[in-house]
Design an enzyme around this catalytic site. Structure first.
Site, PDB file in Angstrom:
ATOM      1  N   CYS A 167      48.079   1.248  39.225  1.00 44.26           N
ATOM      2  CA  CYS A 167      48.390   1.200  37.789  1.00 44.26           C
ATOM      3  C   CYS A 167      48.068   2.526  37.111  1.00 44.26           C
ATOM      4  O   CYS A 167      48.719   2.921  36.146  1.00 44.26           O
ATOM      5  CB  CYS A 167      47.629   0.065  37.121  1.00 44.26           C
TER       6      CYS A 167
ATOM      7  N   ASN B 183      52.778  -2.702  30.250  1.00 44.04           N
ATOM      8  CA  ASN B 183      52.079  -2.943  31.506  1.00 44.04           C
ATOM      9  C   ASN B 183      52.928  -2.403  32.658  1.00 44.04           C
ATOM     10  O   ASN B 183      54.068  -1.977  32.462  1.00 44.04           O
ATOM     11  CB  ASN B 183      51.805  -4.436  31.681  1.00 44.04           C
TER      12      ASN B 183
ATOM     13  N   HIS C  80      41.916  -1.617  34.771  1.00 41.13           N
ATOM     14  CA  HIS C  80      43.377  -1.557  34.720  1.00 41.13           C
ATOM     15  C   HIS C  80      43.773  -0.436  33.757  1.00 41.13           C
ATOM     16  O   HIS C  80      42.929   0.127  33.056  1.00 41.13           O
ATOM     17  CB  HIS C  80      43.906  -2.913  34.229  1.00 41.13           C
TER      18      HIS C  80
END
Length: 326
Positions: free
Chosen positions: A137, A293, A273
């Site tokens: 990520c 995201n 994250h």
């Protein structure tokens, strides 16, 4: 005695009905998401375990959505039958690489000295169909602002390679996690970020195959935005485009569907994250960030989530940063 027998028969009928409904829901879920756990050698144990995870998640989501004052809704999705260790593969920020929060809080805000926030609230940015699924990520959070910065400077859209960072970035850990500002340093050292068509994402760490001719953008500089400064973040977004930031993802986050995410369980946990903030707005009197995201357009609101703004929800206002391209 007859009455007891009738009750027992009624209870048995209800049990059969509920079991049948659960089985139908499970089969429909697997079909929708292309999942198959039928392994001949294990006698159905894997399928039964996944079914139990799915049913537990279903009950949790139904309970959450039935609450009268909840500000966000959850839904069953492709993550609803995963174990925690499997879910962790979709995260990937290493809190150990974060700058000291004391440094973030004391950073100069001279560039953001206006008293009122800018008028622009939303920045439209198409969600990439690629799904980050190997602890990368951080690479997606680094690439998205760089793409926008390149487009904003030269007026042409560009798709850059997250896989180049996974394979070649020696400052970060590939599929084992990393940090987005370190990725920008790596791109600068490599003399550019590859075009996605030259270096497509494959969700695993490979031998680096980057060459200079693949480059379509480079990092001119980057800068952190002062922590816990909503106004500074808004003005940075307006002036420089989307900003990368770390985030604390806990279980309800994976099932987010709609509304303003304000789950309190994430507030006391370390970041794990990374997302990209592309704008802000207000819903029913609640201020929120619009965050992109890295889990594809079938998650959340077409790949985006609304996160409560101005309260450092899930640490989203702790480590914001922007990048400039050339």
């Amino acid at each position: 005695m007859k009455f007891i027998s009738v009750l027992a028969g009624f209870a048995m009928t209800l049990t059969v009905i509920y079991c049948s409904a659960d089985s139908d829901a499970w089969e429909n879920y697997k079909k929708k998401h292309g999942k198959d756990y039928n392994i001949a050698a294990d006698g159905g144990k894997q399928d039964a375990m996944r079914k139990e995870l799915f049913l537990d998640k279903t009950r949790i989501i139904e309970q959450h959505n039935s609450e009268k004052f909840t500000s966000f809704k959850q839904e069953i999705n492709k993550f609803s039958d995963l174990l925690p260790a499997e879910m962790a593969k979709y995260l990937g920020v290493k809190a150990s690489l974060a700058p000291p929060i004391s440094m973030m809080g004391s950073m100069s805000s001279d560039l953001y000295n206006h008293r009122r926030p800018p008028n622009a609230r939303k920045m439209q940015f198409n969600c990439n169909n690629v799904l980050a699924q190997c602890g990368s990520c951080w690479a997606f959070a680094a690439i998205t602002p760089l793409e926008f910065a390149k487009c904003m400077k030269f007026g042409r859209p560009v798709r850059l390679s997250e896989q180049q960072l996974v394979d070649c970035d020696k400052l970060n850990g590939g599929c084992d996690g990393g940090w987005y500002t370190l990725a920008w340093i790596s791109i600068w050292r490599a003399w550019g970020s590859a075009h996605e068509s030259f270096y497509p994402y494959n969700a695993q760490k490979n031998t680096c195959s980057y060459s200079w001719f693949m480059a379509r953008a480079n990092v001119f500089t980057y800068r952190y935005v002062p922590a816990n400064n909503m106004l500074a973040m808004q003005q940075a977004i307006q002036k420089y485009g989307p900003i990368a930031t770390a985030f604390t993802a806990v279980d309800p986050f994976s099932s987010y569907a709609d509304g303003v995410y304000d789950d309190s369980a994430c507030d006391t946990q370390p970041v794990n994250h990374a997302v990209v903030i592309v704008g802000w707005d207000t819903l029913n009197g609640v201020d929120y960030w619009i965050a992109r995201n890295s889990w594809g357009p079938n998650w959340g609101k077409n790949g985006y989530i609304y996160v409560q703004r101005g309260v450092n929800k899930c640490n989203i206002e702790s480590y914001p940063a922007y990048v400039l391209a050339f």
